[in-house]
Design an enzyme around this catalytic site. Structure first.
Site, PDB file in Angstrom:
ATOM      1  N   ASN A 160     -37.372 -73.673 -57.842  1.00  0.00           N
ATOM      2  CA  ASN A 160     -37.693 -73.328 -59.227  1.00  0.00           C
ATOM      3  C   ASN A 160     -38.853 -72.345 -59.283  1.00  0.00           C
ATOM      4  OD1 ASN A 160     -37.503 -73.784 -62.197  1.00  0.00           O
ATOM      5  ND2 ASN A 160     -39.592 -74.530 -61.896  1.00  0.00           N
ATOM      6  N   VAL A 161     -38.703 -71.350 -60.135  1.00  0.00           N
ATOM      7  CA  VAL A 161     -39.788 -70.450 -60.491  1.00  0.00           C
ATOM      8  C   VAL A 161     -39.992 -70.607 -62.000  1.00  0.00           C
ATOM      9  CG1 VAL A 161     -40.714 -68.107 -60.387  1.00  0.00           C
ATOM     10  CG2 VAL A 161     -38.993 -68.853 -58.720  1.00  0.00           C
ATOM     11  N   GLY A 162     -41.087 -71.235 -62.384  1.00  0.00           N
ATOM     12  CA  GLY A 162     -41.329 -71.497 -63.796  1.00  0.00           C
ATOM     13  C   GLY A 162     -42.697 -71.013 -64.235  1.00  0.00           C
ATOM     14  N   THR A 163     -42.811 -70.692 -65.512  1.00  0.00           N
ATOM     15  CA  THR A 163     -44.091 -70.279 -66.074  1.00  0.00           C
ATOM     16  C   THR A 163     -44.758 -71.490 -66.704  1.00  0.00           C
ATOM     17  OG1 THR A 163     -43.211 -68.072 -66.531  1.00  0.00           O
ATOM     18  CG2 THR A 163     -45.247 -68.697 -67.659  1.00  0.00           C
ATOM     19  N   HIS A 182     -38.978 -79.862 -67.944  1.00  0.00           N
ATOM     20  CA  HIS A 182     -39.028 -78.703 -67.057  1.00  0.00           C
ATOM     21  C   HIS A 182     -38.490 -79.054 -65.674  1.00  0.00           C
ATOM     22  CE1 HIS A 182     -42.476 -76.947 -69.683  1.00  0.00           C
ATOM     23  NE2 HIS A 182     -41.301 -76.516 -70.073  1.00  0.00           N
ATOM     24  N   GLU A 224     -33.896 -68.473 -60.244  1.00  0.00           N
ATOM     25  CA  GLU A 224     -34.641 -67.439 -60.971  1.00  0.00           C
ATOM     26  C   GLU A 224     -34.767 -66.174 -60.128  1.00  0.00           C
ATOM     27  OE1 GLU A 224     -35.635 -71.244 -62.952  1.00  0.00           O
ATOM     28  OE2 GLU A 224     -35.673 -70.605 -60.844  1.00  0.00           O
ATOM     29  N   GLU A 273     -52.420 -72.540 -77.567  1.00  0.00           N
ATOM     30  CA  GLU A 273     -51.016 -72.407 -77.192  1.00  0.00           C
ATOM     31  C   GLU A 273     -50.241 -71.475 -78.127  1.00  0.00           C
ATOM     32  OE1 GLU A 273     -48.768 -72.845 -75.161  1.00  0.00           O
ATOM     33  OE2 GLU A 273     -49.451 -74.253 -73.631  1.00  0.00           O
TER      34      GLU A 273
END
Length: 474
Positions: A160-163, A182, A224, A273
């Protein structure tokens, strides 16, 4: 033109007049966040900004607003700089079918030109600043975080490549928010079931299309990396981390390698946020840093996030809208477009044909059951297929003239919510509002006959003429 790394894209932005450099001395606070806010406020043509004379951080540089305008967004996909949002939506959507793209590996990666494994001090390595003044600390707001499924570690599709937002909590310590829905949370759950640390790599300054991919709601077993390569049109070059078996983009500016400590939680936050409010303090995971690698003369890329419109809204706008559109279109061919650009899809506008009476409301129910829509899409607006959901004048016209409050507004209570939404009460719970602004069709009775005005012949011809005349007088 495709971009192998952030630097290549910055060079293209400079050629297009979409990159500026502030050389006068600035303070880390409040100046850098003010610069990020200002660049975002310029709007659709706002440039990326490099700040390279930061007091107390001699020789270090920050870049902001890389994705912060629709002009930059178009250039990222090698489209004309003035491509409209709607046209970008359709042109980028066609590239989804190029998945999967190709990956290649190298052992001599630019991201490892410098390797730090002892006496790690993030406060000295990076030009840190608070993004909003009441943040609980320094944050990475544009970090691409890499992790693996420990049950299937050799499956690159499940990497996984997540922000995720990442807080600096000590010289070699990070806090991170990983919400339960997530993919990283799935990796973490599997590791904690075994009471094992989970290796992670926090990448700062990756190629722009990978940043786009890392914030796209893909399926768990969709890569990703392969997705970014497919959209970009060139293979994505990867390399192995120096302390663990993770694959990271070879051209990354900074890579922070570490492990999430199992079954430990520590206060993280508050943080300003994307809804434009502070999220408060919650117990989140903690990362112990084992190494930092970086390029020569590295660039720290960060993102100003706050009350809309900011770079965050642009980078997640179409990569939220297009997956929802494709998921709907798969079973509901009448759907013509989805605009879920507002606060990561908390409000979504769907253009759809009406097959029969009440049909549009069923489209809303389908949207609310998609993986992203379950928690995010709380305000769902439906408009006719010939209404442009990216044109707010047309959407407001539909709301003003099509909605019958007693028939076309539905409220569904106690559905999953997005914890960062300040209207989520309690955090993680919410509701859905469905507003059907489509033209009623049989057997839905109408009080009176309604005929819509036809399009004006040759209006498009004269619109182009007027635009050209305006350019001549400027």
């Amino acid at each position: 033109m495709a971009y192998a790394d952030l630097r290549q894209f910055l060079a293209r932005l400079a050629e297009e007049g979409q990159l500026v450099r502030i050389t006068e001395e600035v303070l880390p606070e409040p100046d850098i966040r003010a610069i990020g806010r200002a660049a975002a406020d310029i709007g659709e043509t706002g440039p990326a900004v490099i700040v390279d004379n930061i007091k107390g951080y001699k020789g270090k540089k920050v870049v902001l607003n890389v994705h912060g305008s629709w002009t930059n967004h178009a250039l990222m996909f090698n489209l004309p700089a003035n491509t409209s949002i709607k046209d970008q939506f359709y042109k980028i959507e066609t590239r989804w079918d190029n998945y999967p793209g190709d990956l290649i590996w190298t052992e001599n990666a630019p991201c490892q030109e410098n390797i730090i494994t002892e006496n790690i001090n993030l406060y000295e390595i990076l030009p840190l600043f608070r993004i909003n003044k009441n943040d609980g600390g320094f944050y990475f707001s544009k970090a691409s975080v890499i992790s693996k499924d420990i049950d299937d570690p050799d499956n690159i599709d499940k990497l996984n490549v997540g922000t995720y937002r990442v807080q600096v909590q000590g010289p070699d310590t990070l806090g991170m928010q990983a919400l339960v829905f997530h993919d990283l949370a799935t990796h973490l759950r599997k590791a904690e079931e075994r009471n094992q640390p989970l290796p992670v790599a926090v990448c700062l300054g990756v190629d722009p299309v990978l940043s786009f991919a890392a914030s796209t709601p893909l399926a768990y077993d969709q890569s990703e990396y392969k997705f970014a390569a497919a959209l970009n049109g060139i293979p994505l070059e990867l390399t192995k981390c120096v302390t663990c078996d993770l694959d990271v983009p070879a051209g990354t500016e900074y890579v922070i390698e570490g492990e999430i400590l199992p079954r430990e939680r520590y206060p993280e936050g508050p943080f300003g946020e994307f809804p434009g409010s502070y999220s408060g303090v919650r117990n989140q995971v903690r990362i112990k840093v084992k190494a930092v690698t970086h390029r020569n003369d590295p660039i720290f890329e960060n993102l100003y996030i706050g009350k809309s419109w900011t770079e965050h809204d642009t980078i997640v706008g179409l990569n939220t809208s297009i997956p929802l559109y494709r998921q709907l279109k798969d079973t509901i061919p009448e759907v013509t477009a989805v605009n879920a650009m507002y606060q990561h899809g908390l409000t979504a506008i769907v253009a759809t044909g009406n097959r029969f009476g009440g049909y549009a409301k069923s489209v809303a129910f389908r949207l609310a059951s998609t993986p992203h829509g379950i928690s995010y899409c709380k305000n769902i607006i439906l408009v006719d297929a010939d209404v442009d959901p990216f044109n707010m004048a047309q959407v407001m016209w539909a709301l003003s003239t099509r909605v019958r409050p007693s028939k076309d507004v539905i409220v569904i209570a106690n559905t999953p919510g997005m914890p960062l939404d300040p209207a989520s009460e309690p955090p993680g719970m919410g509701g859905k509002v469905i507003i059907d602004a489509t033209t009623p069709v049989a057997p839905d009775e109408t009080l009176r006959e309604v005929h819509m005005l036809e399009k004006v012949d040759k209006a498009a011809y004269y619109q182009e003429m007027i635009n050209n005349l305006q350019k001549q007088v400027r």
